[in-house]
Design a protein around this motif. Sequence first.
Motif, PDB file in Angstrom:
ATOM      1  N   GLN A 144       0.846  -1.194   0.000  1.00  0.00           N
ATOM      2  CA  GLN A 144       0.000   0.000   0.000  1.00  0.00           C
ATOM      3  C   GLN A 144       0.879   1.240   0.000  1.00  0.00           C
ATOM      4  OE1 GLN A 144      -2.543  -1.192   3.388  1.00  0.00           O
ATOM      5  NE2 GLN A 144      -4.256  -1.345   1.961  1.00  0.00           N
ATOM      6  N   ARG A 145       1.655   1.341  -1.056  1.00  0.00           N
ATOM      7  CA  ARG A 145       2.620   2.429  -1.270  1.00  0.00           C
ATOM      8  C   ARG A 145       2.821   2.548  -2.768  1.00  0.00           C
ATOM      9  NH1 ARG A 145       7.298   0.293  -2.984  1.00  0.00           N
ATOM     10  NH2 ARG A 145       7.699  -1.923  -2.588  1.00  0.00           N
ATOM     11  N   ASP A 146       3.511   3.585  -3.208  1.00  0.00           N
ATOM     12  CA  ASP A 146       3.787   3.722  -4.633  1.00  0.00           C
ATOM     13  C   ASP A 146       4.594   2.534  -5.133  1.00  0.00           C
ATOM     14  OD1 ASP A 146       2.508   6.129  -4.537  1.00  0.00           O
ATOM     15  OD2 ASP A 146       4.329   7.360  -4.669  1.00  0.00           O
ATOM     16  N   TYR A 147       4.231   2.057  -6.306  1.00  0.00           N
ATOM     17  CA  TYR A 147       4.998   1.002  -6.970  1.00  0.00           C
ATOM     18  C   TYR A 147       5.162   1.457  -8.413  1.00  0.00           C
ATOM     19  CZ  TYR A 147       6.596  -3.584  -8.538  1.00  0.00           C
ATOM     20  OH  TYR A 147       7.353  -4.623  -9.062  1.00  0.00           O
ATOM     21  N   LEU A 148       6.349   1.949  -8.742  1.00  0.00           N
ATOM     22  CA  LEU A 148       6.587   2.628 -10.012  1.00  0.00           C
ATOM     23  C   LEU A 148       7.509   1.821 -10.923  1.00  0.00           C
ATOM     24  CD1 LEU A 148       7.015   6.208  -8.532  1.00  0.00           C
ATOM     25  CD2 LEU A 148       4.923   5.124  -9.389  1.00  0.00           C
TER      26      LEU A 148
END
Length: 299
Positions: A36-40
């Motif tokens: 539940q965090r940015d995954y780029l």
Amino acid sequence: MKIDAHHHLWDLSAVTYPWLAEKGVVRFFGDPASIQRDYLLPEFRADTEAQGFGASVHIQVGAADPWAEARWVQSVADQFPDWPLVQVAFCDLTADDLSEQLDRLQTLPSLRGVRQIIGRAPGEDAVTGTNALLEDPKFLSGLQHLGARGLSFDLQLLPELMQQTAAVLAQSPETQVALCHAGSPHDRTDEGLCQWSDALMSLSCLPQVYCKLSGLGMFDHSWSANSVSPIIKTCLSHFGFDRCMFGSNFPVDSLSATYQDTVSRHEAIVPVASHNDVFHNTAKRFYRIEAARKRIECP
């Protein structure tokens, strides 16, 4: 060059994903807290390039505004032309304005197809009611409309729905279909896998249906090469190597294995002589993936 045919990316400041905003809710695929965090793309590439991958297929992943997600994915593809990135976006095939929605989506060069999930997991499906799509004549009409436009359909469902789904897909032979996650064999008992294999045959006998070897950790969080070997071998037997393709389902499947382990386990099961098909050729052909363009840096 290998191709990852099923993964997700998200920038939580650019697009809203309700399921990623829910805290303390454990899903069928596990506790999503760690993702539940940015995954780029740069993080994804760091893992994939180390394993010989050089292109990928982004699959929609439950954004509150699917059009916003599709546009954001296109912006990522534009930003990183040296990484061929195509996408499968969400579209409600039963919508009254389906043609208009598809017209808009097809303005995005990265678009290759659509996914509208029919089934995720028994408990969740009872709440969402997505299984009812199969009985809606608008859904069949929408599938046929995709085929007429040259767009594919990513199919996610449970084994219990395969025969009914096959009857629907048989009426849309021009629409290429990618079965996600090997058809989600959630019952890993011998009896459950036997029933899944029998049901899978109803889909594999349709020549327009392909199979993704992906998401195998969602229903077995301690999976290993040995535990999923019967699933992968059954898919290869039913569909053939030229209709099967590898997908990591990252970062969702990072809850149960590293990227390196996910790839190595699949490579250990797929015969070496068929690696090029499963890890490259099938996905390249199905999703029409072109070679990378050189990235131009600003002076």
